[in-house]
Scaffold this motif. Structure first.
Motif, PDB file in Angstrom:
ATOM      1  N   GLN A  48     -77.972  32.663   1.014  1.00 24.39           N
ATOM      2  CA  GLN A  48     -79.052  32.718   2.001  1.00 24.39           C
ATOM      3  C   GLN A  48     -80.340  33.121   1.301  1.00 24.39           C
ATOM      4  O   GLN A  48     -80.437  34.201   0.716  1.00 24.39           O
ATOM      5  N   ILE A  49     -81.326  32.247   1.351  1.00 21.89           N
ATOM      6  CA  ILE A  49     -82.634  32.515   0.763  1.00 21.89           C
ATOM      7  C   ILE A  49     -83.659  32.490   1.898  1.00 21.89           C
ATOM      8  O   ILE A  49     -83.951  31.428   2.451  1.00 21.89           O
ATOM      9  N   PRO A  50     -84.200  33.634   2.299  1.00 29.22           N
ATOM     10  CA  PRO A  50     -85.197  33.654   3.377  1.00 29.22           C
ATOM     11  C   PRO A  50     -86.376  32.743   3.059  1.00 29.22           C
ATOM     12  O   PRO A  50     -86.813  32.641   1.913  1.00 29.22           O
ATOM     13  N   ARG A  51     -86.888  32.082   4.101  1.00 24.36           N
ATOM     14  CA  ARG A  51     -87.970  31.119   3.939  1.00 24.36           C
ATOM     15  C   ARG A  51     -89.228  31.614   4.652  1.00 24.36           C
ATOM     16  O   ARG A  51     -89.167  32.439   5.569  1.00 24.36           O
ATOM     17  N   ILE A  52     -90.379  31.074   4.235  1.00 26.37           N
ATOM     18  CA  ILE A  52     -91.626  31.382   4.937  1.00 26.37           C
ATOM     19  C   ILE A  52     -91.684  30.521   6.192  1.00 26.37           C
ATOM     20  O   ILE A  52     -92.185  29.394   6.193  1.00 26.37           O
ATOM     21  N   GLU A  53     -91.107  31.041   7.252  1.00 32.41           N
ATOM     22  CA  GLU A  53     -91.086  30.401   8.567  1.00 32.41           C
ATOM     23  C   GLU A  53     -91.342  31.471   9.621  1.00 32.41           C
ATOM     24  O   GLU A  53     -91.182  32.669   9.367  1.00 32.41           O
ATOM     25  N   GLU A  54     -91.682  31.030  10.797  1.00 28.54           N
ATOM     26  CA  GLU A  54     -92.049  31.962  11.872  1.00 28.54           C
ATOM     27  C   GLU A  54     -90.926  32.940  12.185  1.00 28.54           C
ATOM     28  O   GLU A  54     -91.180  34.119  12.450  1.00 28.54           O
ATOM     29  N   VAL A  55     -89.689  32.446  12.164  1.00 29.42           N
ATOM     30  CA  VAL A  55     -88.565  33.315  12.535  1.00 29.42           C
ATOM     31  C   VAL A  55     -87.895  33.954  11.323  1.00 29.42           C
ATOM     32  O   VAL A  55     -86.882  34.632  11.469  1.00 29.42           O
ATOM     33  N   GLN A  56     -88.451  33.759  10.136  1.00 25.86           N
ATOM     34  CA  GLN A  56     -87.858  34.365   8.947  1.00 25.86           C
ATOM     35  C   GLN A  56     -88.869  35.291   8.266  1.00 25.86           C
ATOM     36  O   GLN A  56     -89.184  36.353   8.809  1.00 25.86           O
ATOM     37  N   LYS A 106     -88.280  26.909  -4.627  1.00 28.42           N
ATOM     38  CA  LYS A 106     -89.576  27.365  -4.104  1.00 28.42           C
ATOM     39  C   LYS A 106     -89.361  28.501  -3.101  1.00 28.42           C
ATOM     40  O   LYS A 106     -90.095  29.506  -3.114  1.00 28.42           O
ATOM     41  N   ASP A 107     -88.374  28.377  -2.234  1.00 30.92           N
ATOM     42  CA  ASP A 107     -88.076  29.454  -1.288  1.00 30.92           C
ATOM     43  C   ASP A 107     -87.735  30.748  -2.028  1.00 30.92           C
ATOM     44  O   ASP A 107     -88.168  31.840  -1.635  1.00 30.92           O
ATOM     45  N   TYR A 108     -86.945  30.625  -3.100  1.00 35.07           N
ATOM     46  CA  TYR A 108     -86.582  31.801  -3.879  1.00 35.07           C
ATOM     47  C   TYR A 108     -87.821  32.469  -4.464  1.00 35.07           C
ATOM     48  O   TYR A 108     -87.979  33.700  -4.388  1.00 35.07           O
ATOM     49  N   LEU A 109     -88.705  31.679  -5.038  1.00 36.53           N
ATOM     50  CA  LEU A 109     -89.915  32.237  -5.642  1.00 36.53           C
ATOM     51  C   LEU A 109     -90.770  32.956  -4.605  1.00 36.53           C
ATOM     52  O   LEU A 109     -91.442  33.941  -4.922  1.00 36.53           O
ATOM     53  N   ASN A 111     -89.730  34.837  -2.438  1.00 35.04           N
ATOM     54  CA  ASN A 111     -89.143  36.162  -2.247  1.00 35.04           C
ATOM     55  C   ASN A 111     -89.386  37.097  -3.435  1.00 35.04           C
ATOM     56  O   ASN A 111     -89.137  38.302  -3.317  1.00 35.04           O
ATOM     57  N   ILE A 112     -89.838  36.552  -4.564  1.00 33.09           N
ATOM     58  CA  ILE A 112     -90.047  37.408  -5.734  1.00 33.09           C
ATOM     59  C   ILE A 112     -91.514  37.498  -6.148  1.00 33.09           C
ATOM     60  O   ILE A 112     -91.885  38.418  -6.881  1.00 33.09           O
ATOM     61  N   LEU A 113     -92.338  36.579  -5.695  1.00 35.17           N
ATOM     62  CA  LEU A 113     -93.769  36.672  -5.976  1.00 35.17           C
ATOM     63  C   LEU A 113     -94.394  37.588  -4.931  1.00 35.17           C
ATOM     64  O   LEU A 113     -95.017  37.152  -3.962  1.00 35.17           O
ATOM     65  N   ILE A 114     -94.188  38.874  -5.127  1.00 35.37           N
ATOM     66  CA  ILE A 114     -94.567  39.880  -4.150  1.00 35.37           C
ATOM     67  C   ILE A 114     -95.574  40.842  -4.773  1.00 35.37           C
ATOM     68  O   ILE A 114     -95.305  41.451  -5.811  1.00 35.37           O
ATOM     69  N   ALA A 115     -96.727  40.955  -4.137  1.00 32.57           N
ATOM     70  CA  ALA A 115     -97.767  41.870  -4.625  1.00 32.57           C
ATOM     71  C   ALA A 115     -97.242  43.303  -4.671  1.00 32.57           C
ATOM     72  O   ALA A 115     -96.502  43.739  -3.783  1.00 32.57           O
ATOM     73  N   ARG A 116     -97.593  44.008  -5.737  1.00 36.74           N
ATOM     74  CA  ARG A 116     -97.207  45.390  -6.035  1.00 36.74           C
ATOM     75  C   ARG A 116     -95.743  45.502  -6.480  1.00 36.74           C
ATOM     76  O   ARG A 116     -95.254  46.592  -6.716  1.00 36.74           O
ATOM     77  N   GLU A 117     -95.074  44.371  -6.589  1.00 40.75           N
ATOM     78  CA  GLU A 117     -93.701  44.360  -7.105  1.00 40.75           C
ATOM     79  C   GLU A 117     -93.612  43.602  -8.423  1.00 40.75           C
ATOM     80  O   GLU A 117     -93.145  44.147  -9.422  1.00 40.75           O
ATOM     81  N   LEU A 162     -94.062  26.605 -12.836  1.00 34.22           N
ATOM     82  CA  LEU A 162     -93.201  27.728 -13.204  1.00 34.22           C
ATOM     83  C   LEU A 162     -93.794  28.539 -14.354  1.00 34.22           C
ATOM     84  O   LEU A 162     -93.774  29.769 -14.325  1.00 34.22           O
ATOM     85  N   GLN A 163     -94.316  27.868 -15.354  1.00 32.96           N
ATOM     86  CA  GLN A 163     -94.896  28.588 -16.480  1.00 32.96           C
ATOM     87  C   GLN A 163     -96.067  29.458 -16.039  1.00 32.96           C
ATOM     88  O   GLN A 163     -96.184  30.621 -16.457  1.00 32.96           O
ATOM     89  N   LYS A 164     -96.929  28.930 -15.182  1.00 35.83           N
ATOM     90  CA  LYS A 164     -98.076  29.707 -14.715  1.00 35.83           C
ATOM     91  C   LYS A 164     -97.635  30.887 -13.846  1.00 35.83           C
ATOM     92  O   LYS A 164     -98.180  31.992 -13.958  1.00 35.83           O
ATOM     93  N   MET A 165     -96.653  30.678 -12.985  1.00 29.55           N
ATOM     94  CA  MET A 165     -96.190  31.763 -12.119  1.00 29.55           C
ATOM     95  C   MET A 165     -95.545  32.883 -12.933  1.00 29.55           C
ATOM     96  O   MET A 165     -95.785  34.070 -12.689  1.00 29.55           O
ATOM     97  N   PHE A 166     -94.731  32.506 -13.913  1.00 31.60           N
ATOM     98  CA  PHE A 166     -94.017  33.517 -14.681  1.00 31.60           C
ATOM     99  C   PHE A 166     -94.915  34.196 -15.711  1.00 31.60           C
ATOM    100  O   PHE A 166     -94.902  35.421 -15.836  1.00 31.60           O
TER     101      PHE A 166
END
Length: 208
Positions: A48-56, A106-109, A111-117, A162-166
């Motif tokens: 289960q990978i939470p997604r950027i959706e209204e109910v998630q 993309k959904d996984y990313l 969940n990890i591209l989180i400010a202050r984390e 991916l290279q730019k994000m990482f």
């Protein structure tokens, strides 16, 4: 050194996929280099990978008090982030989908591209927080060839993204890639031989 393998192959149980064969190559080299060690494997299409959706995730991010379902989603997202940060070596196994990453990756990313984390905002722009000897290796399979400096090269967005994000956003020390490319046009043996050479070139650097 803790290694996390993130498998983003949608057809997870089909061993014929070249991305799956790349992962097997990596695991063989890993076992030879680190006998007795076991990497963590996260199969995105079996998780289960939470997604950027209204109910998630939007529900999680926008509500100060969470109902039970939203709290469970928030915990799942937090667990994915904690697992990611606990591994200094990240291996992404993925086919190229329409010149980009798979949708679950993309959904996984998200969940990890989180400010202050994994990064933070400053007056001069964002700064990566994953700077303690973190490295990432992309094991990518593609039907076409993207290293010939032709019309396809500039269309391969997944590696650039991916290279730019990482590296630039999260602050990873290094981004590596090993490819099994031309799978739709070249003999399988030729593709796999080239892929093995690619992996040989980056594996030792990846674990320095």
């Amino acid at each position: 050194m803790q290694t996390l393998i993130i498998n983003a192959q949608p057809d997870l149980t089909n061993k014929a996929h070249f991305s799956t064969k790349l992962q097997e190559m990596f695991l063989t080299k890993f076992a030879a280099q680190f006998p007795g060690a076991t990497p963590t494997i996260l199969n995105l299409y079996a998780t289960q990978i939470p997604r950027i959706e209204e109910v998630q995730l939007l529900k999680v991010w926008n509500q100060p008090t969470l109902a039970a379902d939203a709290a469970a989603l928030a915990q799942t997202s937090a667990d994915l982030l904690a697992q990611f940060k606990a591994h200094q070596r990240i291996v992404i196994v993925s086919p190229l989908h329409n010149f980009n990453v798979t949708s679950r990756l993309k959904d996984y990313l998200d969940n990890i591209l989180i400010a202050r984390e994994t990064f933070k905002y400053t007056a001069d722009g964002s700064v990566g927080l994953m700077t303690a000897n973190y490295k990432v290796l992309l094991l990518q399979a593609s039907g076409s060839i993207y290293t010939n400096d032709d019309r396809y090269t500039s269309l391969e967005f997944s590696r650039f993204y991916l290279q730019k994000m990482f590296e630039e956003i999260m602050g990873f020390d290094q981004f590596y890639i090993a490819r099994a490319q031309g799978t739709a046009t070249l003999p399988a043996a030729e593709v796999l031989t080239a892929a093995a050479q690619d992996l040989d070139q980056v594996f030792s650097q990846f674990y320095v």
